[in-house]
Design a protein around this motif. Sequence first.
Motif, PDB file in Angstrom:
ATOM      1  N   VAL A   1      -1.530   0.770  -6.141  1.00 32.40           N
ATOM      2  CA  VAL A   1      -0.702   0.862  -7.349  1.00 32.40           C
ATOM      3  C   VAL A   1       0.720   1.222  -6.910  1.00 32.40           C
ATOM      4  CG1 VAL A   1      -2.711   1.646  -8.668  1.00 32.40           C
ATOM      5  CG2 VAL A   1      -1.101   3.330  -7.760  1.00 32.40           C
ATOM      6  N   GLN A   2       1.678   1.170  -7.832  1.00 34.57           N
ATOM      7  CA  GLN A   2       3.046   1.600  -7.520  1.00 34.57           C
ATOM      8  C   GLN A   2       3.438   2.699  -8.502  1.00 34.57           C
ATOM      9  OE1 GLN A   2       5.056   0.653  -4.989  1.00 34.57           O
ATOM     10  NE2 GLN A   2       3.446  -0.707  -4.212  1.00 34.57           N
ATOM     11  N   PHE A   3       4.105   3.715  -7.989  1.00 32.45           N
ATOM     12  CA  PHE A   3       4.625   4.733  -8.896  1.00 32.45           C
ATOM     13  C   PHE A   3       6.021   4.327  -9.339  1.00 32.45           C
ATOM     14  CE2 PHE A   3       1.274   7.136  -6.843  1.00 32.45           C
ATOM     15  CZ  PHE A   3       0.681   7.715  -7.957  1.00 32.45           C
ATOM     16  N   ILE A   4       6.283   4.492 -10.633  1.00 36.43           N
ATOM     17  CA  ILE A   4       7.584   4.125 -11.197  1.00 36.43           C
ATOM     18  C   ILE A   4       8.086   5.271 -12.061  1.00 36.43           C
ATOM     19  CG2 ILE A   4       7.285   1.598 -11.143  1.00 36.43           C
ATOM     20  CD1 ILE A   4       6.185   1.759 -14.004  1.00 36.43           C
TER      21      ILE A   4
ATOM     22  N   VAL B   1      -3.743  -9.444  -3.913  1.00 32.93           N
ATOM     23  CA  VAL B   1      -4.658  -9.152  -5.022  1.00 32.93           C
ATOM     24  C   VAL B   1      -5.595  -8.016  -4.612  1.00 32.93           C
ATOM     25  CG1 VAL B   1      -4.671 -11.474  -6.017  1.00 32.93           C
ATOM     26  CG2 VAL B   1      -6.324 -10.884  -4.222  1.00 32.93           C
ATOM     27  N   ALA B   2      -6.234  -7.421  -5.609  1.00 34.80           N
ATOM     28  CA  ALA B   2      -7.174  -6.340  -5.321  1.00 34.80           C
ATOM     29  C   ALA B   2      -8.494  -6.600  -6.027  1.00 34.80           C
ATOM     30  CB  ALA B   2      -6.578  -5.003  -5.760  1.00 34.80           C
ATOM     31  N   PHE B   3      -9.555  -6.127  -5.383  1.00 39.69           N
ATOM     32  CA  PHE B   3     -10.900  -6.176  -5.973  1.00 39.69           C
ATOM     33  C   PHE B   3     -11.416  -4.740  -5.990  1.00 39.69           C
ATOM     34  CE2 PHE B   3     -10.248 -10.149  -3.739  1.00 39.69           C
ATOM     35  CZ  PHE B   3     -10.635 -11.098  -4.671  1.00 39.69           C
ATOM     36  N   GLN B   4     -11.891  -4.321  -7.132  1.00 43.04           N
ATOM     37  CA  GLN B   4     -12.361  -2.937  -7.196  1.00 43.04           C
ATOM     38  C   GLN B   4     -13.778  -2.885  -7.765  1.00 43.04           C
ATOM     39  OE1 GLN B   4     -10.705   0.178 -10.001  1.00 43.04           O
ATOM     40  NE2 GLN B   4      -9.843   0.880  -8.064  1.00 43.04           N
ATOM     41  N   THR B   5     -14.673  -2.280  -6.990  1.00 40.99           N
ATOM     42  CA  THR B   5     -16.060  -2.105  -7.430  1.00 40.99           C
ATOM     43  C   THR B   5     -16.228  -0.665  -7.886  1.00 40.99           C
ATOM     44  OG1 THR B   5     -16.712  -3.610  -5.682  1.00 40.99           O
ATOM     45  CG2 THR B   5     -18.470  -2.299  -6.678  1.00 40.99           C
TER      46      THR B   5
ATOM     47  N   CYS C   1      -0.255  -0.707 -12.591  1.00 43.92           N
ATOM     48  CA  CYS C   1      -1.588  -1.149 -12.182  1.00 43.92           C
ATOM     49  C   CYS C   1      -1.469  -2.365 -11.246  1.00 43.92           C
ATOM     50  CB  CYS C   1      -2.401  -1.512 -13.417  1.00 43.92           C
ATOM     51  SG  CYS C   1      -3.996  -2.242 -13.049  1.00 43.92           S
ATOM     52  N   CYS C   2      -2.232  -2.350 -10.150  1.00 44.48           N
ATOM     53  CA  CYS C   2      -2.163  -3.458  -9.194  1.00 44.48           C
ATOM     54  C   CYS C   2      -2.953  -4.678  -9.667  1.00 44.48           C
ATOM     55  CB  CYS C   2      -2.673  -3.007  -7.825  1.00 44.48           C
ATOM     56  SG  CYS C   2      -4.366  -2.411  -7.840  1.00 44.48           S
ATOM     57  N   MET C   3      -3.726  -4.515 -10.722  1.00 42.78           N
ATOM     58  CA  MET C   3      -4.511  -5.646 -11.218  1.00 42.78           C
ATOM     59  C   MET C   3      -3.774  -6.385 -12.337  1.00 42.78           C
ATOM     60  SD  MET C   3      -7.535  -5.376  -9.670  1.00 42.78           S
ATOM     61  CE  MET C   3      -8.620  -4.171  -8.932  1.00 42.78           C
ATOM     62  N   CYS C   4      -3.228  -5.612 -13.301  1.00 45.57           N
ATOM     63  CA  CYS C   4      -2.687  -6.262 -14.494  1.00 45.57           C
ATOM     64  C   CYS C   4      -1.225  -5.920 -14.748  1.00 45.57           C
ATOM     65  CB  CYS C   4      -3.546  -5.908 -15.709  1.00 45.57           C
ATOM     66  SG  CYS C   4      -3.297  -4.224 -16.292  1.00 45.57           S
ATOM     67  N   ASN C   5      -0.631  -5.122 -13.851  1.00 42.58           N
ATOM     68  CA  ASN C   5       0.788  -4.768 -13.968  1.00 42.58           C
ATOM     69  C   ASN C   5       1.136  -3.803 -15.082  1.00 42.58           C
ATOM     70  OD1 ASN C   5       2.189  -5.761 -11.833  1.00 42.58           O
ATOM     71  ND2 ASN C   5       2.279  -7.846 -12.686  1.00 42.58           N
TER      72      ASN C   5
ATOM     73  N   CYS D   1       0.844  -1.195   0.000  1.00 40.41           N
ATOM     74  CA  CYS D   1       0.000   0.000   0.000  1.00 40.41           C
ATOM     75  C   CYS D   1       0.876   1.240   0.000  1.00 40.41           C
ATOM     76  CB  CYS D   1      -0.890  -0.021   1.238  1.00 40.41           C
ATOM     77  SG  CYS D   1      -2.043   1.346   1.302  1.00 40.41           S
ATOM     78  N   ILE D   2       0.559   2.203  -0.849  1.00 44.04           N
ATOM     79  CA  ILE D   2       1.401   3.401  -0.904  1.00 44.04           C
ATOM     80  C   ILE D   2       0.952   4.440   0.106  1.00 44.04           C
ATOM     81  CG2 ILE D   2       2.140   3.167  -3.306  1.00 44.04           C
ATOM     82  CD1 ILE D   2      -0.117   5.133  -4.047  1.00 44.04           C
TER      83      ILE D   2
END
Length: 891
Positions: free
Chosen positions: A228-231, A588-592, A239-243, A154-155
């Motif tokens: 998410v991660q900042f790069i 993993v993450a779930f987003q509604t 993206c935390c779901m699909c990279n 978590c950022i």
Amino acid sequence: MASPAAQLPPGWAAEWDATHQRYLFIETATGRTQWEVPSAGTEVTDEQPMASQAPVAHHSKRRQYAQFASQQATQSAYYQPGQESEYINGPAYGQPQQGYVQGPVDQLAGQFGQMGMGGQKQFQLYTTNLLTSPPEPRELYRVPPEIRLPPNSCISPSPFANADPSYKRCTVNAIPTSSSLLSKAKVPLALIITPYRSLKEGEEPVPLITDTVIARCRRCRTYINPYVQFIDGGNRWRCCMCNMANEVPQLFDWDQVRNQPGDRWARAELNHSVVEFVAPTEYMVRPPQPSVYVFLIDVSHSAVQSGMVATASRALLENLNRIPDEDERTKIAIICYDVSLYFFSLPPGSTDATMLVVSDIEDVFLPKPTDLLVNLAESRSALETLLGRIPEMFKDNIIVGSAMGPALQAGFKLMSPIGGKIMVLSSTLPSLGAGALKSREDPKVLGTTKESALLQAASPFYKTFAIECSRAHVSVDMFLFSAGYTDVASLAFLPHYTSGQTYYYPAFNAGRSEDALKFAHEFGEVLAMPIMLEAVMRVRASRGLRMASFHGNFFVRSTDLLAMPAVPQDQSYAIEIQIEESITSPFVAFQTAVLHTTCYGERRIRVITLALPTTSNVSEIFASADQVAIGTLLANKAVERAVTYKLEDSRDYIFQKLVDILVSYKTNMTSGGAGASAQLAISDNMKMLPVLVLGLLKNVGIRQSAQIPPDIRAYSQCLLTTLPSQLLIPYIYPTFYSLHNMPPEAGTVGENGVIMPPALPLTSERLERHGLFLIEDGQTIFLYVGRDAVPQLVLDVFNLPNYEALRGGKTTLPVLDNPFSQRVNAVIQKTREMRRGVYYPHLYVVKDDGEPPLRLWALSALIQDRADVLPSYQQFISSLKDKVNGIGGGY
Ligand SMILES: [Zn+2]
């Protein structure tokens, strides 16, 4: 603890900054302000500009939070009397959950983790023997097993960065890395979502992001979130779901309000799990439409006679001011119906309403092109006149019969270009035109395999019309009042597919003030509710996970897009998840995301992100299981089965699910292995699951019985599939208090409102012949009076000389001039107010030796007792043990 203010060291105050959607902390002596949460005895250094820094430069924030958190961690994760819990209106959104916040050791591990020196703490598994460990009601108020994310996932240091269970919870808080592991554990995998839950007084609103800078993954469309991660020096985000690596939008770091560089790390979507974005025009197919309410009022003989017409007209008149209309665009129409349709022309500015009668119900037409659907503010006078006159207009109506279907078609014609809400108030079985129904209640069928047919829609109209409504963004609410059979099952299909709700008032009689009060209260709450309009909901998840099946009130449009013409508050949805491919990521993450129009005409997106660690260890699946979420899912599954197959299948299904979990636990987690065992083991955090399943098996929606009227069953099934966990759990496992000997503080006002007595296990062994008890399930309250209750108790509570003078039945309890009466009334009032939702439960006085049906109804809530063919908890556990050991049949 209403805000972080309560957690501050002495000398500090917190103030909510609406612009930045975060707290500003003020050192009261100096007036110095800072964004950091202050901690005792630590000099806080000014935060450096963060905009161009990568998240690794985040240690100072994290350390601050660690000290903040350690104050929390000393609190027990158990419910304590007088301390609010999730089920009794706390910890609210905007407050850190107990148990969620990591303790000092975890914090330390987290910091070492960041330095590459440590890892994630494992879930601890504690095994309970169900044979020797009876149900303990307060276990149900425990927070779910803590979510233990790996360090650096978590950022944000914010305690609000992960979803509060009242918005979204998962049946397990550690996601298995493969489907084979999941099937080994046998624990179902599903999300329980209440995306639009109401806020109680003192709760923080969902942060609103107004600058319309919406960062989304260009591959999977996930919204940016705290995981998410900042790069690339902060120029891109992963993206935390699909990279996928995505560009950070240009204006992401710009403060549009002050027109100056902003603080990226202060953005709400990077610190809060639940946020709402104001949507730019590309999220609109058409401009936001006004809110529309069309009322269809049954004015046939029985509707008038029951007092429904008068009560509904008065309640509507009294609540006109509460109907959301901030933008003064809200539109209203009223159509009355019996075997004809009565339209009302309500010209703006006029005080007169003109009635237009349409008797052709085969081919419904609108008698007038204008002034039937009118602006609430402009036609207010005409509306008030009309509502005042409706009861008088129809008071002598002797027409029997209901053209509800044609009335629905007429209402739909009026509003379909815009969309909105139709509210039907019906006292009779629809008998004419489209959607006409016949009484199909057949006592001989009850309790047989044919019974489930009565729980399906009798006419295809209710599904086809519902789909037509869904397409036109029209939602339907049903308020049903019939004294006789009204086919709740068929009628409930309309709310079911259009994201509405069904309310049922069997044998309504406004002559009883309790009936009028309950309906007027609930109707008023529904009218005042700030609904979401034109909504669609989608749940995204990390790679490898797929939303497989959906439960609740909506229409599934295109595989995983849920169409919801109007979203009421406090409605819950369950979504089953499939693991499609092995998961390699540590979390993993779930987003509604719920795209909607507010009832004030603004297009918005509500986003709720839940992050959970993954595990390849079966013990962690058990140790992280959330029994309340599993119980909620099973309620939905049971109803689905009952309607699709048979009631018996539904009961077998949930019983078998429980057996599967217990067998898996025994095989994988105990030394018993596959052989017979003298105990029945389950992880401590799931020890209430068997009693929840027993409660479901005994619920009127599912229960084996030849005596439950189909309307009562169907309505119960509506509740089982829409109530959020907070309301559903007591509906399955009611609350039982002993009042005559409650602790002195119970019923008095404490720090968190009225203090409730401790809840008792649901068994009549706790009833005493001289006592006074309260049993409630969120829908009905029973005040149970023992036959040896002393005259003083009867006098103090009911103002009657003795037990013999007391009458059983629906009642309003007097508030008398003695402390005990006031405490009992306070407990009842708190029972009515402590949960979310619009329900205002009836109160029944039940005499120990009174009317058998009422007594049996009240006692049926004590689900740990044996009742008729249904087992006691002890018998149930014992048959479970046999089943798990491979001997014996069902329950
Ligand atoms: Zn993505």
